[in-house]
Each structure stands twice: as C-alpha cells, then as structure tokens.
Scaffold this active site. Structure first.
Site, PDB file in Angstrom:
ATOM      1  N   GLU A 123       0.813  -1.211   0.000  1.00  0.00           N
ATOM      2  CA  GLU A 123       0.000   0.000   0.000  1.00  0.00           C
ATOM      3  C   GLU A 123       0.846   1.261   0.000  1.00  0.00           C
ATOM      4  OE1 GLU A 123      -4.071  -1.385   2.153  1.00  0.00           O
ATOM      5  OE2 GLU A 123      -2.419  -1.073   3.499  1.00  0.00           O
ATOM      6  N   CYS A 136       3.512   8.551   1.557  1.00  0.00           N
ATOM      7  CA  CYS A 136       4.018   7.557   2.498  1.00  0.00           C
ATOM      8  C   CYS A 136       4.256   6.267   1.709  1.00  0.00           C
ATOM      9  CB  CYS A 136       2.980   7.384   3.604  1.00  0.00           C
ATOM     10  SG  CYS A 136       3.478   6.217   4.859  1.00  0.00           S
ATOM     11  N   CYS A 143       6.018  -6.976   7.176  1.00  0.00           N
ATOM     12  CA  CYS A 143       7.202  -6.572   7.939  1.00  0.00           C
ATOM     13  C   CYS A 143       7.584  -7.728   8.846  1.00  0.00           C
ATOM     14  CB  CYS A 143       6.897  -5.320   8.771  1.00  0.00           C
ATOM     15  SG  CYS A 143       8.345  -4.687   9.650  1.00  0.00           S
ATOM     16  N   CYS A 147       6.115  -5.388  15.655  1.00  0.00           N
ATOM     17  CA  CYS A 147       5.839  -4.463  16.756  1.00  0.00           C
ATOM     18  C   CYS A 147       4.388  -4.700  17.193  1.00  0.00           C
ATOM     19  CB  CYS A 147       6.044  -3.014  16.309  1.00  0.00           C
ATOM     20  SG  CYS A 147       7.744  -2.713  15.799  1.00  0.00           S
ATOM     21  N   CYS A 150       1.344  -2.594  15.796  1.00  0.00           N
ATOM     22  CA  CYS A 150       1.330  -2.276  14.357  1.00  0.00           C
ATOM     23  C   CYS A 150       0.653  -3.380  13.559  1.00  0.00           C
ATOM     24  CB  CYS A 150       2.761  -2.067  13.868  1.00  0.00           C
ATOM     25  SG  CYS A 150       2.884  -1.814  12.091  1.00  0.00           S
ATOM     26  N   CYS A 374      -1.087   5.783  10.320  1.00  0.00           N
ATOM     27  CA  CYS A 374       0.140   5.082  10.742  1.00  0.00           C
ATOM     28  C   CYS A 374      -0.201   3.741  11.357  1.00  0.00           C
ATOM     29  CB  CYS A 374       0.859   5.848  11.849  1.00  0.00           C
ATOM     30  SG  CYS A 374       1.378   7.473  11.421  1.00  0.00           S
TER      31      CYS A 374
END
Ligand code: SAH
Ligand code: SF4
Length: 398
Positions: A123, A136, A143, A147, A150, A374
């Site tokens: 994205e 962004c 990933c 975390c 996230c 975010c």
C-alpha cells in the site's frame, strides 16, 4: 505467478534476515526499466545489441523521459529515432505497479492498494496538507518485526520490494496528481516518508537505489531534505543510511525503558535503547537545522506517564540529540492489544517535553476511516496469498 522462492516465511521475532532475491521476472518477458540506474539501463541496451556509444546516449535519453517526463510509451520519446521505438518496445517496458483499489478519506487522504507482477500486494498513502503533500511509501510487503501495536507487523507474508516497486510508487503518485514533467516549484507531492509497510533498513540496497533516483536532479528531483526514512531501530544500518542515502532520519522509539520497549518493539531485545540513541547521535548531518525525529506512539497505561516523558527528555539531553518528538495517537485496528492514551494524558506528556525546550507536536491522525493512518496498513489480499500458498504446497498450481 508465485513460486516458493519468492515467498518468505517470518524468520523469527528478534533477528529477521530478509532473503535477497532477484527482481521478479515479468510474464511477458520484458525488462522493466523503472528502478534501473543509468548504468543498468545502458547495460541492458548493450545486452539487447546496441553499440556501446549508442547505448550510453540512449540510456541518458531514456532516463530523462522516464524520470523527468514520466513517459511510459517509447513512441512518445521524440528524440529517439522512430525506427528504434519498436526495437525498444519488443524488449523493454516502462511499467507502474498495478492499482488494485484507490480510496479517498473524508479528510482528503488517499490510499492505494498496489500489486506487484508476481502477485504481492502493498500500500501507499498520500496525505495532502495546506502547504505540502506527503507520500508515504512502502519498502516491504508486510514486515518481519512484529511491533505489538502495528497492523503491518501481523502480516504473515513478507517480501522485500524492488527499487522499481519503490520508485514506482512515487511515479504512480505523480501520474495520478498530473505532476509531470518534474518541476522544482508548485507541486502537490512535496515530501516523501519511508513510513509505509515494512522496515526500510531491512531492505537497504533497494531503498537506497530507489531514493537515489527520487533525488536525482534529472530524475524525480526531490531534495533529500524533503525525504524522511523511518526505522524501528536497526542500529548497524543507521550509519550506512547516513553515509549512502543522507535523508532525514526518524526513529520509532515509542518507549524509554527496556522492559516496555522489549515488549512493544521486539527488535529492542537485539538493539537496546542506549545503543540506538548513540547511533542517532552519530548520524551525519544531525544538527539543530536537521533534527532527528523520535516517533512515540501513545499507548494508554503503557508508555504515557509523566515519568516516561521526563525520562524521554533525560535521554535526549544525555545523548545531546538534536531532536524533535512526534507524538502519534495510537491508531486502532481489529484485534489490537492496546488503546490510545486520553487526550489529557497526551497533552500532559507533550507539555513536559515542550517545557524542556524540545518540540513535541501531536500528530493528527489522517485517513483513519480508510485504514490509511500510521500502523493501519495491511493489504487485504494477505488471505488470498495464504490460500495460494496452501494450493502451492498441495501442488495444485505450478
Ligand atoms: N517500519 C518503520 C516505518 C513504518 S511505520 C518504523 O517502524 O519506523 C511508521 C510509524 O508508525 C512508526 O513510528 C510506527 O511505529 C508507527 N505505528 C505503527 N503502528 C501504529 C499504530 N497502530 N498507531 C500509531 N502509530 C503506529
Ligand atoms: Fe514493522 Fe515499523 Fe510496523 Fe514495527 S512499526 S512492525 S518495524 S512496519
């Protein structure tokens, strides 16, 4: 077509080792010129059979057309002999990532779901403001770092994006904003943040090569001062990022004690807070004019006390860091373990940091309604990819 070689399992929570692999081959066998350096374009032309001298000249022309003008069709490249257009089109292509969906938030934020030629989804988000427009950009599909707060970190499937797929995001944004040719003034897309899906410093070479193209004066022409790379703290790569890329640095600190950071940013178990801050202090170009941004997600009852704020100030002063702090209200997602701190708590935290002479603005969440804020990026096609994986494992598709 997916093959086992381009699907990477999560190698573990603490020490992920992304597997480098060659750029995916297109089904049509054409070579995508987007993401190649001038030198690589020249080499590809020579391999196709051009004389070295001609290859050099054509590479320069192609570079200009591709990155300065945004051309995708060889037939429009007027200073290249007409007779050569079909020769180029038979071997090469100037592609863009495929757009699966494009959404617009009530606040004007736009999110695109993109697909690579080998079927992986990622994205990108465009955030317009009164005086700037920020793109962004993603560096990986998923990933490896997990975390806890996230959404991207919950994705099972991870692959590094290629330089072409990274720079392709910027080119696609330019297409959709109608901002070709590259101009120094008056554009909507003014800033780039490497804050989409993925950890950019675990895909160092591709991110570096892509950003070099973005910064090239005869390319996309964005100044390094308008580009920010955000890392969760891959300490050994921070010095290289300074030396080889040289853009602004943002660091996802999020906690000031080992206990809490170990929990919410598991990479902290490998590279601790002191090591991380020492690497930041040594980041080249870090001075008061170009401060390092420390991102701090506000999690209720976890990292948001006045004592945490005071410890943050102490750490920044101790390492003599030219810093600003970006307080990010936690953006929720389905199944998250955390809640956002209250507005009063965030205000109190912010004012303690401000009182110490360190800027600590609270970032307004953007695009929450389309899951573009975010930490909310997680491509919807993940399930499909898992299903494809299972079929692959069962030998149903080749
Ligand atoms: N992987 C890189 C860059 C991408 S994330 C990094 O971690 O720095 C961009 C920022 O959003 C990071 O500071 C990240 O920690 C933060 N973030 C992640 N999930 C979030 C969430 N749910 N709410 C608010 N911020 C989040
Ligand atoms: Fe990865 Fe950054 Fe999300 Fe952590 S916050 S899981 S490093 S994308």
């Amino acid at each position: 077509m997916q093959t086992a070689a381009n699907l990477m399992p999560i190698p573990g929570h603490v020490d992920p080792v992304p597997v480098p692999r060659a750029a995916p081959v297109r089904d049509d066998g054409l070579i995508d010129l987007v993401g190649l350096t001038r030198e690589q374009i020249r080499a590809a032309l020579e391999q196709g059979g051009l004389e070295p001298k001609q290859a050099k000249l054509r590479a320069k022309q192609l570079w200009h057309w591709i990155y300065h003008r945004g051309a995708t069709d060889f037939a429009t490249m007027t200073d290249i002999a007409k007779t050569q257009h079909p020769w180029l089109a038979a071997r090469f292509v100037v592609a863009r990532p495929e757009v699966v969906t494009a959404q617009v938030s009530t606040d004007g934020t736009r999110k695109w779901l993109l697909r690579s030629t080998d079927g992986h989804d990622f994205e990108m988000v465009f955030i317009p403001d009164a005086d700037r427009g920020t793109l962004c950009v993603s560096s990986q599909v998923g990933c490896t770092l997990n975390c806890r707060f996230c959404f991207t970190g919950t994705m099972k499937l991870v692959r590094n994006l290629t330089p072409g797929e990274i720079v392709g995001q910027v080119m696609l944004a330019r297409d959709s904003l109608g901002e070709w040719p590259s101009q120094p003034e008056g554009r909507m897309l003014t800033n780039i943040v490497m804050m989409g899906m993925g950890e950019p410093l675990y895909n160092f070479d591709a991110v570096r090569d892509a950003l070099k193209i973005v910064m090239d004066g005869d390319g996309l022409g964005l100044s390094r001062r308008r580009i920010t790379l955000s890392t969760s703290g891959v300490v050994p790569m921070i010095a290289r990022a300074g030396a080889e890329i040289g853009v602004n640095l943002a660091v996802s600190l999020h906690a000031v004690t080992k206990e809490v950071r170990d929990e919410i940013v598991p990479l902290n178990r490998k590279y601790g807070i002191d090591e991380l801050l020492a690497a930041c202090a040594a980041y080249p170009g870090a001075n008061n004019a170009r401060r390092i941004t420390f991102e701090y997600v506000m999690l209720k009852g976890k990292n948001d006390s006045d004592a945490d704020a005071r410890e943050l100030v102490r750490l920044i002063n101790h390492y003599k860091l030219p810093a600003k702090v970006n307080l990010i209200p936690f953006n929720p997602w389905p199944g998250a373990d955390y809640e956002c701190s209250t507005p009063e708590r965030i205000r109190s935290f912010s004012s303690i940091v401000f009182a110490a002479g360190i800027s600590a603005p609270v970032r307004t969440p953007r695009g929450r309604d389309i899951m573009a804020a975010c930490g909310q990026l997680k491509s919807t096609a993940e399930k499909k990819s898992r299903a494809e994986l299972d079929r692959l494992a069962a030998g149903i598709v080749g």
